[in-house]
Motif scaffolding. Structure first.
Motif, PDB file in Angstrom:
ATOM      1  N   PHE A  93      -0.050  -8.236 -16.490  1.00  0.00           N
ATOM      2  CA  PHE A  93       0.222  -9.556 -17.058  1.00  0.00           C
ATOM      3  C   PHE A  93      -0.411  -9.640 -18.440  1.00  0.00           C
ATOM      4  N   PRO A  94       0.268 -10.269 -19.403  1.00  0.00           N
ATOM      5  CA  PRO A  94      -0.305 -10.390 -20.743  1.00  0.00           C
ATOM      6  C   PRO A  94      -1.528 -11.308 -20.744  1.00  0.00           C
ATOM      7  N   THR A  95      -2.406 -11.079 -21.699  1.00  0.00           N
ATOM      8  CA  THR A  95      -3.624 -11.888 -21.805  1.00  0.00           C
ATOM      9  C   THR A  95      -3.347 -13.136 -22.645  1.00  0.00           C
ATOM     10  N   THR A  96      -2.495 -13.976 -22.094  1.00  0.00           N
ATOM     11  CA  THR A  96      -2.135 -15.257 -22.701  1.00  0.00           C
ATOM     12  C   THR A  96      -2.303 -16.340 -21.642  1.00  0.00           C
ATOM     13  N   HIS A  97      -2.275 -17.598 -22.051  1.00  0.00           N
ATOM     14  CA  HIS A  97      -2.372 -18.687 -21.068  1.00  0.00           C
ATOM     15  C   HIS A  97      -1.248 -18.571 -20.044  1.00  0.00           C
ATOM     16  N   ASP A  98      -0.035 -18.290 -20.511  1.00  0.00           N
ATOM     17  CA  ASP A  98       1.090 -18.136 -19.595  1.00  0.00           C
ATOM     18  C   ASP A  98       0.899 -16.913 -18.696  1.00  0.00           C
ATOM     19  N   GLY A  99       0.383 -15.841 -19.255  1.00  0.00           N
ATOM     20  CA  GLY A  99       0.118 -14.638 -18.460  1.00  0.00           C
ATOM     21  C   GLY A  99      -0.895 -14.892 -17.366  1.00  0.00           C
ATOM     22  N   TYR A 100      -1.962 -15.637 -17.684  1.00  0.00           N
ATOM     23  CA  TYR A 100      -2.972 -15.976 -16.672  1.00  0.00           C
ATOM     24  C   TYR A 100      -2.359 -16.828 -15.567  1.00  0.00           C
ATOM     25  N   ARG A 101      -1.533 -17.788 -15.955  1.00  0.00           N
ATOM     26  CA  ARG A 101      -0.872 -18.655 -14.974  1.00  0.00           C
ATOM     27  C   ARG A 101       0.034 -17.829 -14.065  1.00  0.00           C
ATOM     28  N   ARG A 102       0.812 -16.933 -14.670  1.00  0.00           N
ATOM     29  CA  ARG A 102       1.724 -16.085 -13.886  1.00  0.00           C
ATOM     30  C   ARG A 102       0.956 -15.147 -12.958  1.00  0.00           C
ATOM     31  N   LEU A 103      -0.164 -14.616 -13.432  1.00  0.00           N
ATOM     32  CA  LEU A 103      -0.977 -13.735 -12.605  1.00  0.00           C
ATOM     33  C   LEU A 103      -1.457 -14.471 -11.356  1.00  0.00           C
ATOM     34  N   LEU A 104      -1.972 -15.670 -11.552  1.00  0.00           N
ATOM     35  CA  LEU A 104      -2.455 -16.459 -10.417  1.00  0.00           C
ATOM     36  C   LEU A 104      -1.323 -16.811  -9.461  1.00  0.00           C
ATOM     37  N   GLU A 105      -0.185 -17.211  -9.984  1.00  0.00           N
ATOM     38  CA  GLU A 105       0.978 -17.510  -9.132  1.00  0.00           C
ATOM     39  C   GLU A 105       1.406 -16.271  -8.357  1.00  0.00           C
ATOM     40  N   TRP A 106       1.383 -15.121  -9.021  1.00  0.00           N
ATOM     41  CA  TRP A 106       1.775 -13.861  -8.387  1.00  0.00           C
ATOM     42  C   TRP A 106       0.828 -13.541  -7.227  1.00  0.00           C
ATOM     43  N   LEU A 107      -0.494 -13.668  -7.471  1.00  0.00           N
ATOM     44  CA  LEU A 107      -1.445 -13.431  -6.382  1.00  0.00           C
ATOM     45  C   LEU A 107      -1.152 -14.347  -5.196  1.00  0.00           C
ATOM     46  N   ARG A 108      -0.977 -15.644  -5.482  1.00  0.00           N
ATOM     47  CA  ARG A 108      -0.734 -16.624  -4.414  1.00  0.00           C
ATOM     48  C   ARG A 108       0.585 -16.389  -3.693  1.00  0.00           C
ATOM     49  N   SER A 109       1.542 -15.750  -4.350  1.00  0.00           N
ATOM     50  CA  SER A 109       2.842 -15.493  -3.707  1.00  0.00           C
ATOM     51  C   SER A 109       2.733 -14.485  -2.570  1.00  0.00           C
ATOM     52  N   HIS A 110       1.621 -13.758  -2.507  1.00  0.00           N
ATOM     53  CA  HIS A 110       1.430 -12.749  -1.462  1.00  0.00           C
ATOM     54  C   HIS A 110       0.707 -13.292  -0.235  1.00  0.00           C
ATOM     55  N   GLY A 111       0.114 -14.466  -0.345  1.00  0.00           N
ATOM     56  CA  GLY A 111      -0.594 -15.058   0.785  1.00  0.00           C
ATOM     57  C   GLY A 111      -1.727 -15.934   0.308  1.00  0.00           C
ATOM     58  N   GLU A 112      -2.580 -16.321   1.248  1.00  0.00           N
ATOM     59  CA  GLU A 112      -3.739 -17.154   0.920  1.00  0.00           C
ATOM     60  C   GLU A 112      -4.799 -16.281   0.263  1.00  0.00           C
ATOM     61  N   VAL A 113      -5.139 -16.564  -0.972  1.00  0.00           N
ATOM     62  CA  VAL A 113      -6.091 -15.752  -1.729  1.00  0.00           C
ATOM     63  C   VAL A 113      -7.509 -16.086  -1.269  1.00  0.00           C
ATOM     64  N   MET A 114      -8.165 -15.103  -0.677  1.00  0.00           N
ATOM     65  CA  MET A 114      -9.521 -15.283  -0.167  1.00  0.00           C
ATOM     66  C   MET A 114     -10.574 -14.992  -1.239  1.00  0.00           C
ATOM     67  N   ALA A 115     -10.286 -14.021  -2.113  1.00  0.00           N
ATOM     68  CA  ALA A 115     -11.236 -13.639  -3.165  1.00  0.00           C
ATOM     69  C   ALA A 115     -10.491 -12.841  -4.221  1.00  0.00           C
ATOM     70  N   VAL A 116     -11.066 -12.851  -5.426  1.00  0.00           N
ATOM     71  CA  VAL A 116     -10.523 -12.050  -6.522  1.00  0.00           C
ATOM     72  C   VAL A 116     -11.691 -11.409  -7.249  1.00  0.00           C
ATOM     73  N   GLY A 117     -11.647 -10.091  -7.374  1.00  0.00           N
ATOM     74  CA  GLY A 117     -12.646  -9.375  -8.163  1.00  0.00           C
ATOM     75  C   GLY A 117     -12.085  -9.150  -9.554  1.00  0.00           C
ATOM     76  N   VAL A 118     -12.894  -9.450 -10.567  1.00  0.00           N
ATOM     77  CA  VAL A 118     -12.444  -9.318 -11.948  1.00  0.00           C
ATOM     78  C   VAL A 118     -13.425  -8.421 -12.698  1.00  0.00           C
ATOM     79  N   GLU A 119     -12.906  -7.342 -13.278  1.00  0.00           N
ATOM     80  CA  GLU A 119     -13.719  -6.446 -14.086  1.00  0.00           C
ATOM     81  C   GLU A 119     -13.959  -7.084 -15.455  1.00  0.00           C
TER      82      GLU A 119
END
Length: 79
Positions: free
Chosen positions: A35-61
């Motif tokens: 995902f691009p490092t833009t506001h829209d990219g961040y939004r899409r990344l989060l939506e994409w994660l949530r599309s797979h199920g209930e997000v319990m945790a996210v590790g960020v490097e």
């Protein structure tokens, strides 16, 4: 949703894009996407994660560097 699975996300941060992966609660790889490092990219990344199920945790490097903008925003970049 009663059938929703629990998932865990991981984000490898870079200057122009973040590479995200999602696994289920027993460690099975479900998907990977960039995902691009833009506001829209961040939004899409989060939506994409949530599309797979209930997000319990996210590790960020790199939360003090490339990942700082994503993690500074409420709920991982939602505007």
């Amino acid at each position: 949703m009663a059938d929703e699975i629990a998932v865990i996300g991981g984000i490898d941060t870079h200057t122009d894009f973040h590479q995200a992966a999602v696994i289920d609660s027993i460690g099975r790889h479900l998907a990977t996407e960039a995902f691009p490092t833009t506001h829209d990219g961040y939004r899409r990344l989060l939506e994409w994660l949530r599309s797979h199920g209930e997000v319990m945790a996210v590790g960020v490097e790199g939360t003090g560097a490339y990942g700082s903008e994503f993690t500074r925003r409420p709920h991982g970049g939602a505007p």
